[in-house]
Design a protein around this motif. Structure first.
Motif, PDB file in Angstrom:
ATOM      1  N   LEU A 257       0.853  -1.181   0.000  1.00 12.27           N
ATOM      2  CA  LEU A 257       0.000   0.000   0.000  1.00 12.27           C
ATOM      3  C   LEU A 257       0.895   1.239   0.000  1.00 12.27           C
ATOM      4  O   LEU A 257       1.950   1.247   0.635  1.00 12.27           O
ATOM      5  CB  LEU A 257      -0.914   0.005   1.233  1.00 12.27           C
ATOM      6  N   GLY A 258       0.458   2.252  -0.733  1.00 14.76           N
ATOM      7  CA  GLY A 258       1.261   3.461  -0.806  1.00 14.76           C
ATOM      8  C   GLY A 258       2.251   3.447  -1.959  1.00 14.76           C
ATOM      9  O   GLY A 258       3.000   4.395  -2.125  1.00 14.76           O
ATOM     10  N   VAL A 285      -3.433   9.108  -2.090  1.00 18.57           N
ATOM     11  CA  VAL A 285      -2.590   8.878  -0.909  1.00 18.57           C
ATOM     12  C   VAL A 285      -1.647  10.067  -0.734  1.00 18.57           C
ATOM     13  O   VAL A 285      -1.094  10.588  -1.707  1.00 18.57           O
ATOM     14  CB  VAL A 285      -1.747   7.590  -0.975  1.00 18.57           C
ATOM     15  N   TRP A 358       1.668  -1.299   4.546  1.00 16.48           N
ATOM     16  CA  TRP A 358       2.025  -0.019   3.923  1.00 16.48           C
ATOM     17  C   TRP A 358       3.528   0.081   3.718  1.00 16.48           C
ATOM     18  O   TRP A 358       4.302  -0.453   4.509  1.00 16.48           O
ATOM     19  CB  TRP A 358       1.571   1.164   4.805  1.00 16.48           C
TER      20      TRP A 358
ATOM     21  N   LYS B 255      -5.665  -6.436   1.925  1.00 15.12           N
ATOM     22  CA  LYS B 255      -4.903  -5.278   2.409  1.00 15.12           C
ATOM     23  C   LYS B 255      -5.053  -4.106   1.444  1.00 15.12           C
ATOM     24  O   LYS B 255      -5.283  -2.972   1.847  1.00 15.12           O
ATOM     25  CB  LYS B 255      -3.422  -5.636   2.551  1.00 15.12           C
ATOM     26  N   ARG B 256      -4.892  -4.397   0.161  1.00 14.86           N
ATOM     27  CA  ARG B 256      -4.944  -3.310  -0.831  1.00 14.86           C
ATOM     28  C   ARG B 256      -6.323  -2.639  -0.862  1.00 14.86           C
ATOM     29  O   ARG B 256      -6.427  -1.456  -1.176  1.00 14.86           O
ATOM     30  CB  ARG B 256      -4.549  -3.816  -2.226  1.00 14.86           C
ATOM     31  N   MET B 259      -6.660   0.572   1.253  1.00 14.79           N
ATOM     32  CA  MET B 259      -5.741   1.691   0.972  1.00 14.79           C
ATOM     33  C   MET B 259      -6.392   3.041   1.240  1.00 14.79           C
ATOM     34  O   MET B 259      -5.741   3.972   1.697  1.00 14.79           O
ATOM     35  CB  MET B 259      -5.275   1.610  -0.477  1.00 14.79           C
ATOM     36  N   TYR B 260      -7.673   3.161   0.932  1.00 12.80           N
ATOM     37  CA  TYR B 260      -8.337   4.464   1.079  1.00 12.80           C
ATOM     38  C   TYR B 260      -9.415   4.445   2.156  1.00 12.80           C
ATOM     39  O   TYR B 260     -10.305   5.289   2.143  1.00 12.80           O
ATOM     40  CB  TYR B 260      -8.907   4.903  -0.279  1.00 12.80           C
TER      41      TYR B 260
END
Lengths: 487, 288
Positions: A257-258, A285, A358, B255-256, B259-260
């Motif tokens: 993530l990120g 993000v 992340w 998990k992905r 993300m938001y």
């Protein structure tokens, strides 16, 4: 005014937003010339008999011609002269790499041994286009007799818009099929607002609509309808679907993530206006520290966008040295002014995540320059044992794009190269399928806006010939192209 | 513009819409999806197509309100229009006659499962469906699934309908009874698809799942929807959305999808405070 006097005038700088101020907004950085500035800059042009600058222009604009009209204060005449060759001057004036094209060949720049001191052709082009838009009135070209022929253009990016504008002027009916909900392609999803305001792209699209070009949005050719149907329904087809397939680094941790592609990051920020979230619905993000990997214009766009999205530190990580960066000098300069940090001769080998998945850092290896590679640039070679960890909250991968495979994949008759580019006759844009032409990044891989427009210009000429004569074989031999167009 | 021709609340916070979208309806096949944008400031969200009507040029979408966009959509009426529907996108389901097909749907995932089950049945397969929901009022398309299945089993987490338990319990039961399956199609929350895939791997039943990662363009341009399948990165929008369930890294997908999360909450709160519209609120995390 004699030549000596003209040579004495220094280049007219375009006023810009202050760096500290501009990273807090998404407004355009250069503010534009006033009419006085433009007329002064126009005086620097020597009106060379043999205009080398024109040969440096992929679309062959009559550069001395439009500059002379500016000098005389005839702005309407200047914009009309411009539009004989270039229907999208507000865009080209902003994003063309003039220092490698027209301005590289300018006599003034050569005399002073610095293309940055050439006549500011791009800034004058931008001025004259902005002037017309601000007037709110356009001189439409005289109406042409309808040919009764219909053309489908796939993709409303720089190549497709150029083809559409040219073919409508030749009297053909033009329908543009666009996959997104807005026209412009990379001009609206990729290039940031602060470099190319979306209202300007929309203005150029509106102009094409006034000329009679029709647009169908949300139409993904290859999915919404097969290419074969367009071939049946239209007399010719142009494929300009661009290089919309992001490359990734293929290192561990890239799906953390990120970690985003430049396309995703810029699309969220630009097309989807994430800078106004939550007034607009699309989030992006953000982080205190953002790393962008890559050294091209797209990487500069990402690093500068990150600052505007609130990053305290924005780093460019590039595996070669600054001299090898493909980004325009102006973009590097603007990025540096705004505080983007350049970490050169470094390359990520692994991305590191925290327990929530992340990204928390990138393991970078130091590089040194070795022997020149096939691109002529010295190849970066990793220095063994030099790895170190750079912490980060966000990492953007801006290492390039490949041709979008959607149309070729749904159209097996179309010949493509090993790396996915559509195979064309370089002069005409003809593909392996009669009646089907292609140009821009779907042929070149990720290149520039103006090269795509040059492709579009030549393809439109060839398509016009084809539509009027029905000739497909040896079409290139029938083409009448200037040196500038062939370049 | 795409007019809403029909709208029905088929469960708490779950709506069925028929949109006028003749371009999408024309070539659409089971398994494909659309990207929808409901206003000029709107985000682009992927929704799998549940059905089409070629005569009316319409497509059916079943949407559970889980965030700002879906809540705003729920407030729209028949006759209202939305600006953008793009599609049909993604690779269609590979529908062929294999024999016995097990269709497993969870929650709103029953919506994309329906056209696949129908296709599988129409081509001559014997279709047994297992439909799972948290509670009886959240069970959708029961009648429609019965029409396209030889047999339907229902499970609910709270036992208010059918068997109390999970869809995986029902699969085990069927196999214990001696049922043999040549293919399993599982669509629902990622956690359900994960556990169905783990079980069918053990049982040696080939399994197709339909993934629902975050997307923007849906044409391979942004790479936001990347998923790991068999150790390789794939783009769900153009390589999928259906993949071999035994190869998918579901933990990464889950998990992905977060993300938001904080942005999604912020956007919803912002909208609720502006309009007074709120989610019914009992169903978090049960989205398609």
């Amino acid at each position: 005014m004699n030549i000596k006097e003209r040579l004495k005038i220094p280049p007219t700088m375009m006023p810009e937003q202050d760096p500290a101020e501009r990273i807090t907004n998404v407004e355009e950085v250069p503010l534009g010339y006033t009419p006085e500035m433009a007329m002064l800059e126009a005086k620097r042009c020597l009106q060379c008999k043999t205009a080398f600058c024109v040969e440096g222009c992929p679309v062959g604009i009559d550069i001395p011609g439009f500059i002379k009209l500016i000098e005389d204060g005839d702005f309407r005449g200047a914009i009309n002269k411009m539009k004989e060759k270039n229907l999208l001057p507000a865009i080209c004036g902003r994003v063309c790499p003039q220092e490698e094209q027209c301005q590289l060949f300018c006599t003034i720049g050569k005399a002073q041994k610095d293309p940055c001191k050439s006549v500011m052709i791009g800034k004058l082009e931008r001025f004259i286009a902005d002037w017309e838009r601000e007037q709110g009135e356009y001189d439409l070209p005289p109406e042409v007799k309808s040919s009764g022929r219909k053309v489908a253009v796939i993709g409303a990016g720089p190549a497709g818009l150029t083809v559409a504008g040219d073919l409508i002027k030749f009297g053909h009916e033009v329908m543009v099929f666009e996959a997104l909900h807005k026209a412009g392609g990379v001009l609206v999803y990729g290039i940031p607002e602060f470099r190319l305001p979306k209202a300007i792209v929309q203005g150029e699209v509106d102009y094409l609509e006034k000329l009679g070009v029709k647009f169908r949005y949300n139409f993904v050719v290859g999915k919404t309808a097969p290419v074969s149907q367009l071939i049946e329904d239209y007399d010719a087809v142009f494929i300009g679907t661009g290089a919309g397939l992001p490359r990734f680094m293929r290192v561990d941790g890239e799906n953390l993530l990120g970690v985003l592609s430049a396309n995703e990051y810029l699309t969220r920020a630009n097309l989807m206006k994430a800078y106004s979230f939550p007034e607009t619905d699309t989030p992006i993000v953000t982080g205190k520290k953002v790393i962008t990997v890559g050294g091209g214009n797209v990487a500069m766009d990402c690093a500068r966008t990150a600052l505007r999205m609130g990053a305290a530190r924005s780093l460019i990580v590039y595996r070669r040295a600054e001299e090898q960066m493909p980004a325009r000098l102006e973009e590097i300069h603007h990025a540096r002014e705004e505080g983007v940090e350049f970490h050169l001769l470094q390359n990520p080998v692994r991305l590191i995540g925290n327990d929530d998945g992340w990204i928390s850092g990138a393991s970078l290896i130091k590089m040194e320059l070795g022997e020149p590679d096939s691109s002529g640039r010295r190849r970066p070679v990793p220095i063994e044992g030099s790895e170190f960890i750079e912490e980060t909250d966000v990492l953007i991968v801006a290492i390039g794009n490949s041709p979008n495979p959607l149309v070729p994949a749904s159209f097996p008759e179309l010949e493509v190269t090993r790396w996915g580019g559509v195979v064309v006759n370089e002069l005409t844009g003809q593909t392996s399928v009669p009646g089907v032409f292609a140009g821009g990044d779907i042929v070149l891989g990720a290149a520039t806006v103006i090269l795509a427009m040059g492709h579009g210009r030549r393809a439109a000429k060839a398509m016009n010939l084809y539509l009027n004569s029905g000739r497909w074989v040896d079409l290139d031999k029938a083409m009448d192209l200037s040196r500038a167009e062939v370049r | 513009m795409h007019e809403i021709l029909y709208k029905e609340e088929i469960g708490p916070d779950i709506h069925l819409y028929r949109f006028h979208a003749p371009d999408v309806a024309r070539y659409r096949k089971p398994g494909q999806f659309v990207i929808v944008r409901i206003s000029d400031e709107g985000e682009r969200i992927p929704i799998t197509i549940a059905d089409v009507n070629h005569d009316k040029g319409s497509i059916t979408l079943i949407v559970q309100s889980v965030g700002k966009t879906t809540l705003q959509m729920a407030g729209m009426k028949v006759g209202d229009s939305i600006p953008d529907i793009t599609g049909p996108l993604g690779v269609p389901t590979h529908i062929e006659k294999v024999g016995n097909v097990l269709c497993v749907g969870g929650g709103i995932g029953i919506a994309p499962l329906y056209p696949v089950a129908k296709g599988m049945k129409d081509i001559g397969n014997r279709v047994i469906s297992i439909l799972g929901a948290r509670s009886s009022n959240l069970l959708i398309l029961e009648k429609e699934m019965k029409d396209v299945s030889n047999e339907v089993l229902i499970t609910t987490d709270d036992g208010t309908k059918g068997r109390k338990g999970l869809v995986t319990d029902a699969i085990k039961e069927l196999v214990d009874q001696g049922e043999k399956f040549d293919l399993c199609v599982a669509m629902g929350p990622p956690i359900m698809m994960k556990f169905v895939s783990l079980l069918t791997k053990e049982l040696d039943i080939p399994t197709i799942v339909s993934l629902n990662p975050i997307m923007i363009d849906g044409t391979g341009m942004c790479g936001g929807c990347r998923v790991t399948v068999g150790g390789e990165t794939k783009f769900a929008c153009v390589d999928g959305p259906e993949f071999d369930g035994h190869q998918v890294d579901f933990d990464e997908l889950m998990k992905r999808l977060t993300m938001y999360s904080s942005h999604e909450k912020q956007s919803l709160d912002h909208y609720s405070s502006k309009t007074g519209c709120r989610l019914a609120g009992t169903l978090k995390g049960d989205q398609e």
